[in-house]
Design an enzyme around this catalytic site. Structure first.
Site, PDB file in Angstrom:
ATOM      1  N   LYS A 202      43.122  32.385  43.287  1.00  0.00           N
ATOM      2  CA  LYS A 202      42.181  31.882  42.276  1.00  0.00           C
ATOM      3  C   LYS A 202      42.995  31.520  41.042  1.00  0.00           C
ATOM      4  O   LYS A 202      43.641  32.378  40.435  1.00  0.00           O
ATOM      5  CB  LYS A 202      41.122  32.936  41.949  1.00  0.00           C
ATOM      6  CG  LYS A 202      40.102  32.430  40.930  1.00  0.00           C
ATOM      7  CD  LYS A 202      38.902  33.358  40.843  1.00  0.00           C
ATOM      8  CE  LYS A 202      37.999  33.009  39.680  1.00  0.00           C
ATOM      9  NZ  LYS A 202      36.995  34.037  39.435  1.00  0.00           N
TER      10      LYS A 202
ATOM     11  N   TRP B  68      43.952  36.650  41.887  1.00  0.00           N
ATOM     12  CA  TRP B  68      43.681  35.855  40.675  1.00  0.00           C
ATOM     13  C   TRP B  68      44.938  35.709  39.822  1.00  0.00           C
ATOM     14  O   TRP B  68      45.687  36.663  39.651  1.00  0.00           O
ATOM     15  CB  TRP B  68      42.605  36.583  39.878  1.00  0.00           C
ATOM     16  CG  TRP B  68      42.162  35.971  38.579  1.00  0.00           C
ATOM     17  CD1 TRP B  68      41.084  35.160  38.391  1.00  0.00           C
ATOM     18  CD2 TRP B  68      42.730  36.161  37.272  1.00  0.00           C
ATOM     19  NE1 TRP B  68      40.950  34.828  37.060  1.00  0.00           N
ATOM     20  CE2 TRP B  68      41.944  35.432  36.354  1.00  0.00           C
ATOM     21  CE3 TRP B  68      43.824  36.878  36.782  1.00  0.00           C
ATOM     22  CZ2 TRP B  68      42.211  35.396  34.974  1.00  0.00           C
ATOM     23  CZ3 TRP B  68      44.094  36.840  35.418  1.00  0.00           C
ATOM     24  CH2 TRP B  68      43.290  36.094  34.528  1.00  0.00           C
TER      25      TRP B  68
ATOM     26  N   ASP C 195      30.668  30.397  35.453  1.00  0.00           N
ATOM     27  CA  ASP C 195      30.561  31.852  35.323  1.00  0.00           C
ATOM     28  C   ASP C 195      29.103  32.280  35.348  1.00  0.00           C
ATOM     29  O   ASP C 195      28.803  33.470  35.273  1.00  0.00           O
ATOM     30  CB  ASP C 195      31.198  32.304  34.005  1.00  0.00           C
ATOM     31  CG  ASP C 195      32.701  32.465  34.137  1.00  0.00           C
ATOM     32  OD1 ASP C 195      33.208  32.365  35.268  1.00  0.00           O
ATOM     33  OD2 ASP C 195      33.369  32.688  33.110  1.00  0.00           O
TER      34      ASP C 195
ATOM     35  N   ASP D 121      42.934  30.375  37.405  1.00  0.00           N
ATOM     36  CA  ASP D 121      41.999  30.337  36.278  1.00  0.00           C
ATOM     37  C   ASP D 121      42.660  29.713  35.047  1.00  0.00           C
ATOM     38  O   ASP D 121      43.890  29.609  34.980  1.00  0.00           O
ATOM     39  CB  ASP D 121      41.560  31.786  35.983  1.00  0.00           C
ATOM     40  CG  ASP D 121      40.211  31.865  35.291  1.00  0.00           C
ATOM     41  OD1 ASP D 121      39.707  30.828  34.830  1.00  0.00           O
ATOM     42  OD2 ASP D 121      39.664  32.981  35.201  1.00  0.00           O
TER      43      ASP D 121
HETATM   44  C1  DGJ Z   1      36.872  33.455  33.966  1.00  0.00           C
HETATM   45  C2  DGJ Z   1      36.436  33.185  35.361  1.00  0.00           C
HETATM   46  O1  DGJ Z   1      35.552  32.114  35.385  1.00  0.00           O
HETATM   47  C3  DGJ Z   1      35.832  34.446  35.953  1.00  0.00           C
HETATM   48  O2  DGJ Z   1      35.355  34.193  37.241  1.00  0.00           O
HETATM   49  C4  DGJ Z   1      36.867  35.519  35.970  1.00  0.00           C
HETATM   50  O3  DGJ Z   1      37.911  35.178  36.831  1.00  0.00           O
HETATM   51  C5  DGJ Z   1      37.387  35.755  34.562  1.00  0.00           C
HETATM   52  N1  DGJ Z   1      37.828  34.538  33.960  1.00  0.00           N
HETATM   53  C6  DGJ Z   1      38.506  36.748  34.568  1.00  0.00           C
HETATM   54  O4  DGJ Z   1      39.088  36.885  33.351  1.00  0.00           O
END
Ligand code: DGJ
Length: 774
Positions: free
Chosen positions: A471, A406, A541, A473
């Site tokens: 990932k 991530w 989420d 974000d």
């Molecule tokens: C937001 C993401 O949507 C979650 O899946 C996760 O990665 C968190 N951030 C981590 O801070």
């Protein structure tokens, strides 16, 4: 195929035709967009003006009786009598706004690719480029129409060039405009917020302008850039609808206007909110692509057009039709509470259940103990991972799992080394205290040095480990927008997105086989722009399957299952406090790219067995579940949602119930798209019904009396459930499409192994397969 039969331009895909012509006055008259037509003469399609309407303005050129306000046009101007919503607003060097573009020439060439850093579809195609000019303003406008091989979509964009020795300022420039000569449409949009993304809403249209947009700096979870215009009465399998989506990840704007003579004007593009783009002599500005499609057989066909386009033309080539791995993600398993031992234990459990890839989510890097600090410092968190990242990855790989990591590359916490060393990297206005979101600031992607920093810090980490998945974000909206690196602050939002695309391009170039899953607090940036770099997106989420039904169904109108990342998590759900059956959590995630966010050691032996067989089943049908033809069912019951996904002779149907009804009606399953003459076997997947769901009622089913919530029953419940009824029948496609009469559902009259137990939030998966001749 694209043809010019002057003054007509004809664009044809396998199923669609799009036509326009040059008017005697030089403007472009829109003539047709819809089901493919075979005609060679087009008189019938023209708007036949005679005297105009009261109050309308006569366009003064060649004495032709042209009232622009009454004509369906391809791209309207300003200040020459068309008083409808304009797709473009430009401030000329003399401070005036009037613009009037007329036809000059055309070319047909290979598919136009952006030279301004915007994403473009990857497939071979053909572009029609119409050049329009405004001689007075010394501006040139190119309208670009692109068709891609085998696709039932039309991609449109516009390109404005300044030939004037003095600078102009673009204040609004849409990717396309479409005038439809009827107005009996409703507008479908996909709206929401955090943990409630892409809920479908339909509103009737009346006179006036309706706007769907985003101003957060990204395409946003408030309104997806994709919209559908539907004739009244249109449903999943019937009726005319037009779909539009924008290949862009920043502030977007879609407007639909019903005008006073029964016409509908639609446009989409970069949001004009706080937008200004100065253009000096010799410079050009290019809009992102807008993708248009049409169906006269309801929404499902429109979705098929969009799904094929995304799978075959949008997602990066190495991932087109490439099976996506099943992941275990550490986030909902541990949030920030992990160390190497916990991660390795999770990896071991995951591997034993058949999971293929381990994703280490937030918290792995320096000073990142919670969400208040560390963003920007991508060095290992030695408090948590004492032996370092390469050592952890090696151990995970040795357990037979691939590794994913991530990042939140666009962000910085004020409490980070990066911010302490480079406070100027963060977006803020000198003298104003910048507002925080999730304790963080956004990095200034208009600054080339910041772009370079992000590229090299990510590459530095990724070079050290055999990484298979990334990932990406992005967890806050943009405020306090200002960059000292811009000549005009109206350029800020678009330049930010171009900076983002430049970084993504760089990462894709160096790591072409790394699967990028993008995410923005879930589905805050679910759009065709991001899909051009990362083939799947974390949809929300919210992992509560009942919420996911709305979220994933909304997405399914525009995006295929291969792009929708969907995970099974523990219940009660952190987002809703709702308790849902494990079977339904899987059954919903099954219609997407499957993963788990689960401390797997918390599963009972019974649940472990269930997860193992879920994963086996998903692997068996993965190709269909990710790349098959997806269809929604019309809602016959308010508490029911049904989806079907098919490939060749296999069809998988999800039957989902929200709240149970007392003594429900008997139910019928109308399978779609079978060959009427072919024999099929229909079966439902075996599911176990946890004893705990019966509560005190279990005592009625047991020969000996035990306390339902006592230790003995709880222990038995960890190992045994009750088998729910399964269905199995062989019948012709004809019968199954006409309707399979399902087994009786639970009506409060006791337990029976042949009664379908359908309580709140229950669901079933049906598989329909062609009977093979022996
Ligand atoms: C937001 C993401 O949507 C979650 O899946 C996760 O990665 C968190 N951030 C981590 O801070």
């Amino acid at each position: 195929m694209i043809r010019c039969q002057f003054p007509y331009f004809i664009l044809e895909t396998e199923a669609l035709s799009y036509l326009f012509g040059v008017m005697p006055t030089g403007q472009l008259e829109h003539l047709y967009f819809g089901k493919k037509i075979v005609d060679q003469t087009y008189d019938a399609l023209h708007t036949k003006l005679t005297l105009g309407a009261g109050s309308s303005i006569l366009y003064e050129r060649n004495e032709a009786k042209v009232f622009l306000d009454l004509m369906p046009l391809e791209y309207s101007g300003v200040g020459k009598g068309d008083f409808r919503l304009t797709p473009m607003e430009v401030k000329m060097p003399d401070g005036t706004f009037v613009q009037d573009f007329v036809y000059q020439s055309y070319t047909i060439e290979k598919a136009f690719e952006s030279n301004q850093g915007l994403p473009a579809p990857t497939k071979e195609g053909q572009s029609l480029i119409i050049t329009l000019v405004d001689d007075h303003a010394q501006l040139e406008l190119k309208l670009i129409y692109t068709l891609y091989e085998g696709q039932n979509i039309i991609a449109r964009k516009a390109l404005l060039s300044n030939k004037n020795p003095n600078p102009i300022v673009i204040r609004k420039m849409m990717s396309f405009m479409l005038d439809v000569s009827r107005s009996d449409f409703d507008l479908m949009s996909f709206d929401g917020g955090w943990i409630k993304e892409t809920h479908r809403h339909i509103r009737p249209l009346h006179y006036g302008t309706y706007v769907i947009d985003s101003t957060t700096g990204s395409s946003s979870n408030r309104h997806n850039p994709g919209i559908i215009l539907m004739e009244k009465g249109c449903h999943e399998d019937y009726g005319v609808c037009i779909g539009i989506n924008l290949m862009y990840s920043g502030n977007h704007y879609e407007a639909v206007q019903i005008t006073n003579h029964g016409m509908m004007r639609v446009m989409s593009g970069i949001n004009p909110h706080c937008f200004e783009w100065p253009l000096n002599q010799g410079e050009s500005f290019e809009t992102p692509y807008a993708i248009l499609s049409y169906s006269n057989q309801g929404f499902n066909l429109l979705s098929t057009h969009f799904h094929d386009f995304v799978n075959e033309c949008v997602v990066p080539k190495p991932f087109q039709k490439t099976l996506r791995p099943i992941v275990i993600n550490s986030w909902e398993a541990f949030y920030f509470d992990f160390n190497e031992n916990k991660l390795l234990k999770l990896a071991k459990d995951a591997q034993s259940l058949g999971i293929e890839l381990f994703v280490l989510d937030d918290g792995w890097f320096k000073n990142r103990m919670d969400d208040t600090s560390g963003l920007g410092d991508y060095e290992i968190n030695s408090k948590r991972l004492k032996k370092g990242l390469p050592s952890l990855v090696k151990k995970i790989n040795q357990k037979g799992l691939d590794f994913g990591l991530w990042f939140e590359p666009e962000m910085v916490n004020p409490d980070s080394d990066l911010y302490r060393n480079h406070p100027e990297y963060a977006i803020k206005i000198e003298g104003r205290t910048p507002s925080l979101g999730r304790n963080q600031l956004v990095l200034d992607l208009c600054n080339p040095e910041v772009i370079q920093y992000i590229k090299s810090s990510m590459k530095h980490v990724m070079d050290q480990i055999p990484i298979r998945y990334l990932k990406w974000d992005m967890n806050r909206h943009i405020t306090d927008f200002y960059s000292p690196h811009l000549p005009n602050q109206g350029m800020f939002f678009h330049r930010y997105i171009l900076g983002l695309y430049a970084i993504l391009n760089h990462i894709r170039h160096h790591f072409p086989d790394v699967l990028i899953e993008t995410c923005s607090s879930g589905g805050n940036r679910f759009d065709l722009g991001m899909l051009s770099y990362g083939p799947q997106i974390w949809a929300s989420d919210d992992t509560d399957p009942i919420e996911r039904l709305k979220i994933q169904e909304g997405l399914s109108y525009l995006y295929p299952q291969s792009t929708i990342s969907a995970h099974v998590s523990p219940a009660p759900h952190a987002q809703t406090l709702r308790h849902t059956p494990l079977s339904t959590r899987f059954n919903v995630a099954n219609f997407g790219v499957l993963g788990y966010e689960y401390r797997l050691s918390d599963l009972s032996p019974l649940e472990k067995g269930e997860v193992k067989s879920q994963i086996e089943q998903y692997k068996r049908y993965r190709e269909i579940l990710q790349f098959g033809k997806f269809k929604r069912f019309n809602k016959n019951r308010s508490n029911q949602i049904r989806w079907q996904i098919s490939h060749q002779d296999t069809h998988i149907i999800g039957n989902f119930q929200t709240l149970a009804e007392a003594s429900p009606d008997f139910d019928t399953l109308h399978v779609k798209d079978l060959n009427p003459k072919q024999m099929y076997h229909l079966r439902s997947i075996k599911q176990s019904f946890p004893l705990s769901r019966f509560g005190h009622l279990i005592s009625h089913a047991l020969p000996i009396k035990l306390k339902h919530d006592g230790l003995i029953m709880r222990t038995i419940g960890r190992y045994r459930g009750l088998d729910n009824a399964t269905e199995s029948v062989t019948a012709s496609g004809e019968i199954l499409m006409n309707g399979y009469r399902m087994k009786q559902a639970f009506m409060g009259t006791g337990y029976d192994p042949n009664t379908r137990l359908m309580g709140d939030f229950d669901s079933q998966i049906y598989i329909v397969e062609k009977v093979r001749e022996t």
